[in-house]
Design a protein around this motif. Structure first.
Motif, PDB file in Angstrom:
ATOM      1  N   LEU A 134     -10.551  -5.568   0.289  1.00 17.95           N
ATOM      2  CA  LEU A 134     -10.489  -5.229   1.855  1.00 17.95           C
ATOM      3  C   LEU A 134     -11.546  -6.604   2.078  1.00 17.95           C
ATOM      4  O   LEU A 134     -10.537  -7.192   3.237  1.00 17.95           O
TER       5      LEU A 134
ATOM      6  N   CYS B 102      -4.865   4.421   0.623  1.00 22.67           N
ATOM      7  CA  CYS B 102      -3.400   3.585   0.493  1.00 22.67           C
ATOM      8  C   CYS B 102      -2.675   5.773   0.895  1.00 22.67           C
ATOM      9  O   CYS B 102      -1.022   4.802   1.310  1.00 22.67           O
TER      10      CYS B 102
ATOM     11  N   PRO C  97     -12.282  -4.434  -5.323  1.00 18.62           N
ATOM     12  CA  PRO C  97     -12.176  -3.710  -4.398  1.00 18.62           C
ATOM     13  C   PRO C  97     -12.389  -4.660  -2.834  1.00 18.62           C
ATOM     14  O   PRO C  97     -12.174  -4.367  -1.375  1.00 18.62           O
TER      15      PRO C  97
ATOM     16  N   ASN D 198     -15.616   1.730   1.399  1.00 16.93           N
ATOM     17  CA  ASN D 198     -14.337   1.680   0.984  1.00 16.93           C
ATOM     18  C   ASN D 198     -13.819   1.207   0.193  1.00 16.93           C
ATOM     19  O   ASN D 198     -12.801   0.852  -0.124  1.00 16.93           O
ATOM     20  N   ALA D 199     -14.874   1.173  -0.393  1.00 14.54           N
ATOM     21  CA  ALA D 199     -14.277   1.094  -2.142  1.00 14.54           C
ATOM     22  C   ALA D 199     -14.656   2.358  -2.939  1.00 14.54           C
ATOM     23  O   ALA D 199     -14.203   1.750  -3.956  1.00 14.54           O
TER      24      ALA D 199
ATOM     25  N   VAL E 115     -10.805   3.976  -1.266  1.00 13.79           N
ATOM     26  CA  VAL E 115      -9.305   3.705  -2.158  1.00 13.79           C
ATOM     27  C   VAL E 115      -7.383   4.493  -1.488  1.00 13.79           C
ATOM     28  O   VAL E 115      -6.884   3.847  -1.005  1.00 13.79           O
ATOM     29  N   THR E 116      -8.027   5.545  -1.857  1.00  8.36           N
ATOM     30  CA  THR E 116      -6.778   6.483  -1.890  1.00  8.36           C
ATOM     31  C   THR E 116      -6.279   6.711  -0.779  1.00  8.36           C
ATOM     32  O   THR E 116      -5.238   6.462  -0.640  1.00  8.36           O
TER      33      THR E 116
ATOM     34  N   ILE F 245      -6.566  -1.666  -6.733  1.00 11.17           N
ATOM     35  CA  ILE F 245      -7.338  -2.466  -5.635  1.00 11.17           C
ATOM     36  C   ILE F 245      -8.639  -2.381  -6.410  1.00 11.17           C
ATOM     37  O   ILE F 245      -9.762  -2.680  -6.448  1.00 11.17           O
ATOM     38  N   ALA F 246      -8.980  -0.951  -6.654  1.00  7.56           N
ATOM     39  CA  ALA F 246     -10.300  -0.778  -7.700  1.00  7.56           C
ATOM     40  C   ALA F 246     -10.769  -1.906  -8.542  1.00  7.56           C
ATOM     41  O   ALA F 246     -12.123  -1.643  -8.798  1.00  7.56           O
TER      42      ALA F 246
ATOM     43  N   LEU G  42       0.737  -0.992   0.690  1.00  8.83           N
ATOM     44  CA  LEU G  42       0.173   0.205   0.103  1.00  8.83           C
ATOM     45  C   LEU G  42       0.903   1.526  -0.184  1.00  8.83           C
ATOM     46  O   LEU G  42      -0.008   2.457   0.144  1.00  8.83           O
TER      47      LEU G  42
ATOM     48  N   ASP H 190      -3.584   2.392  -6.513  1.00 11.51           N
ATOM     49  CA  ASP H 190      -5.090   3.184  -6.246  1.00 11.51           C
ATOM     50  C   ASP H 190      -6.108   1.505  -7.260  1.00 11.51           C
ATOM     51  O   ASP H 190      -7.542   1.783  -7.292  1.00 11.51           O
TER      52      ASP H 190
END
Length: 148
Positions: free
Chosen positions: A91, A127, A87, A117-118, A123-124, A83-84, A72, A80
């Motif tokens: 998570l 990170c 997500p 958190n998605a 997400v950014t 993960i997107a 991260l 980012d």
């Protein structure tokens, strides 16, 4: 962030105070206390290992178990975007990987956490918290002469 928190407390009329922090808040609280001796009269930090200690003393086993502490920290925007892609799965991996025993979350609470958190901004932000630990917190500790 620590300087901002101190400015708020001084604006509110507090020359000294007790301070409690968890996770990123604990890192901020620790920095505030270290940089301002005597201002924080009691300090509670929860769920952190100082960043300098963690990153300077990591080994292969720690890197395997806590891979996200290094993963991260990678520069924006590549991580980012990765993960997107999923997500929810990322998570869930983090949440289930924090214990060696299965963790049971309340279904509604888990869904609310995953939904909140998605978003790309969340997400950014996640990170950025880890990026700050690696890129900023370590440097502040070194500059202040804290040993690893």
């Amino acid at each position: 962030m620590a300087a901002e928190r101190l400015a708020v407390m001084r604006f509110l009329g507090h020359d000294s105070f007790l301070l409690v922090g968890h996770d990123r808040g604990a890192r901020v609280a620790r920095r505030l206390a270290l940089d301002n001796p005597g201002v924080v009269t009691r300090l509670v930090v929860m769920d952190i290992v100082p960043a300098l200690d963690f990153y300077e003393n990591s080994n292969a086993a720690i890197a395997q178990d806590y891979f996200y502490f290094s993963f991260l920290t990678q520069d924006y925007p590549i991580l980012d975007r990765l993960i997107a892609g999923d997500p929810d799965a990322f998570l869930r991996l983090i949440l289930s990987g924090l214990s060696d025993r299965p963790v049971r979350y309340d279904d509604l609470a888990l869904q609310a956490y995953l939904t909140a958190n998605a978003t790309p901004a969340a997400v950014t932000a996640m990170c950025e918290c880890f990026r700050a630990g690696y890129h900023i917190d370590r440097l502040h500790d070194r500059a202040a002469g804290q040993p690893a």
